[in-house]
Design a protein around this motif. Structure first.
Motif, short mmCIF file in Angstrom:
data_model
loop_
_atom_site.label_atom_id
_atom_site.label_comp_id
_atom_site.label_asym_id
_atom_site.label_seq_id
_atom_site.Cartn_x
_atom_site.Cartn_y
_atom_site.Cartn_z
N UNK A 33 -1.84 8.81 17.29
CA UNK A 33 -2.19 8.78 15.86
C UNK A 33 -0.99 8.35 15.03
N UNK A 34 0.18 8.87 15.34
CA UNK A 34 1.39 8.51 14.59
C UNK A 34 1.70 7.03 14.78
N UNK A 35 1.59 6.52 16.00
CA UNK A 35 1.82 5.09 16.24
C UNK A 35 0.81 4.25 15.48
N UNK A 36 -0.44 4.67 15.43
CA UNK A 36 -1.47 3.95 14.68
C UNK A 36 -1.17 3.90 13.19
N UNK A 37 -0.73 5.00 12.62
CA UNK A 37 -0.39 5.04 11.20
C UNK A 37 0.79 4.11 10.91
N UNK A 38 1.80 4.12 11.76
CA UNK A 38 2.95 3.22 11.58
C UNK A 38 2.52 1.76 11.68
N UNK A 39 1.62 1.44 12.59
CA UNK A 39 1.12 0.06 12.72
C UNK A 39 0.36 -0.36 11.46
N UNK A 40 -0.45 0.53 10.91
CA UNK A 40 -1.19 0.21 9.68
C UNK A 40 -0.26 -0.04 8.51
N UNK A 41 0.86 0.63 8.48
CA UNK A 41 1.83 0.41 7.41
C UNK A 41 2.60 -0.90 7.60
N UNK A 42 2.83 -1.30 8.84
CA UNK A 42 3.64 -2.48 9.12
C UNK A 42 2.85 -3.78 9.04
N UNK A 43 1.57 -3.78 9.36
CA UNK A 43 0.79 -5.02 9.43
C UNK A 43 0.76 -5.78 8.10
N UNK A 44 0.49 -5.16 6.95
CA UNK A 44 0.48 -5.95 5.70
C UNK A 44 1.82 -6.62 5.41
N UNK A 45 2.90 -5.96 5.72
CA UNK A 45 4.22 -6.57 5.49
C UNK A 45 4.44 -7.75 6.43
N UNK A 46 3.97 -7.64 7.65
CA UNK A 46 4.11 -8.72 8.63
C UNK A 46 3.28 -9.93 8.22
N UNK A 47 2.11 -9.73 7.65
CA UNK A 47 1.25 -10.84 7.23
C UNK A 47 1.93 -11.67 6.15
N UNK A 48 2.64 -11.03 5.24
CA UNK A 48 3.37 -11.76 4.21
C UNK A 48 4.46 -12.64 4.79
N UNK A 49 5.12 -12.16 5.80
CA UNK A 49 6.19 -12.92 6.44
C UNK A 49 5.61 -14.16 7.12
N UNK A 142 6.64 -27.93 -5.72
CA UNK A 142 5.98 -26.82 -6.41
C UNK A 142 4.65 -26.51 -5.73
N UNK A 143 4.24 -25.28 -5.92
CA UNK A 143 2.96 -24.85 -5.36
C UNK A 143 1.87 -25.10 -6.40
N UNK A 144 0.94 -25.97 -6.09
CA UNK A 144 -0.15 -26.30 -7.00
C UNK A 144 -1.27 -25.26 -6.91
N UNK A 145 -1.66 -24.89 -5.69
CA UNK A 145 -2.71 -23.90 -5.48
C UNK A 145 -2.18 -22.86 -4.49
N UNK A 146 -2.17 -21.61 -4.91
CA UNK A 146 -1.69 -20.54 -4.04
C UNK A 146 -2.83 -20.00 -3.18
N UNK A 147 -2.50 -19.65 -1.94
CA UNK A 147 -3.51 -19.04 -1.07
C UNK A 147 -3.19 -17.57 -0.93
#
Length: 147
Positions: A33-49, A142-147
Motif C-alpha cells: 500500500x505504501x509503495x502504491x501511494x508513492x507511485x501515485x504521487x510520482x506518476x503525475x510529476x513524471x508525465x510532465x517530464x 514559440x508554442x502556438x497551440x499547447x497540449x
C-alpha cells in the motif's frame, strides 16, 4: 542489529522454541500500500517530464530548420518555400517506423519572412489537442497551440 532481531518470530509449541524468519501477511500488505501511494504521487510529476522532453524534439527540429532557412537566404536572397528547397529532410514519423513525433512544414515564405511549424502527431495528454510550435525568420521558437 535490532532490525535483524525484529525479523525473527519466536513461538512456543510443546515446550520447544522455534524461530521463524520472515514477514507476516499484514506487514507485506502495508508495504505494498505504501509503495502504491508513492507511485501515485510520482506518476503525475513524471508525465510532465516526458511531455517536456517530447516538446524539446519540436524545438530542436525547428532550430535546425531555421539554420537551413538562414543558409538558403544567404545564398538565394529569399527564404525557401519548401523543405526540399532548403534541403531539410523530415525524420520519419512514429507511424512510419521512425522516431519523430512532429510533422515539420513551411507555411509561408517570401523574400523577407517565413513561418514554419512543427505539429505533433501524438496527443500527449489525450485531450484531443495536438501541440504546435512555430519559428519565424527571427529564429524565435514559440508554442502556438499547447497540449
Amino acid at each position: 542489529m535490532s532490525f535483524l532481531l525484529s525479523l525473527r518470530r519466536v513461538s512456543r509449541s510443546r515446550n520447544t522454541l522455534h524461530e521463524e524468519a520472515g514477514y507476516s501477511l499484514t506487514e507485506l500488505l502495508i508495504a505494498i500500500v505504501i509503495i502504491g501511494i508513492l507511485a501515485l504521487l510520482a506518476i503525475p510529476r513524471f508525465m510532465g517530464v516526458t511531455s517536456r522532453a517530447k516538446m524539446a524534439e519540436a524545438k530542436t527540429m525547428l532550430s535546425t530548420l531555421h539554420a537551413f532557412q538562414q543558409a538558403h537566404y544567404y545564398e538565394m536572397d529569399r527564404y525557401g518555400p519548401s523543405l526540399d528547397a532548403i534541403g531539410f529532410e523530415q525524420v520519419p514519423l512514429l507511424d512510419e517506423g521512425g522516431t519523430a513525433r512532429y510533422v515539420i512544414a513551411i507555411e509561408a515564405a517570401d523574400r523577407a519572412a517565413y513561418v514554419a511549424t512543427a505539429t505533433s502527431t501524438v496527443d500527449f495528454d489525450n485531450d484531443g489537442t495536438f501541440n504546435v510550435w512555430e519559428v519565424t525568420e527571427s529564429g524565435v521558437i514559440t508554442q502556438r497551440v499547447a497540449d
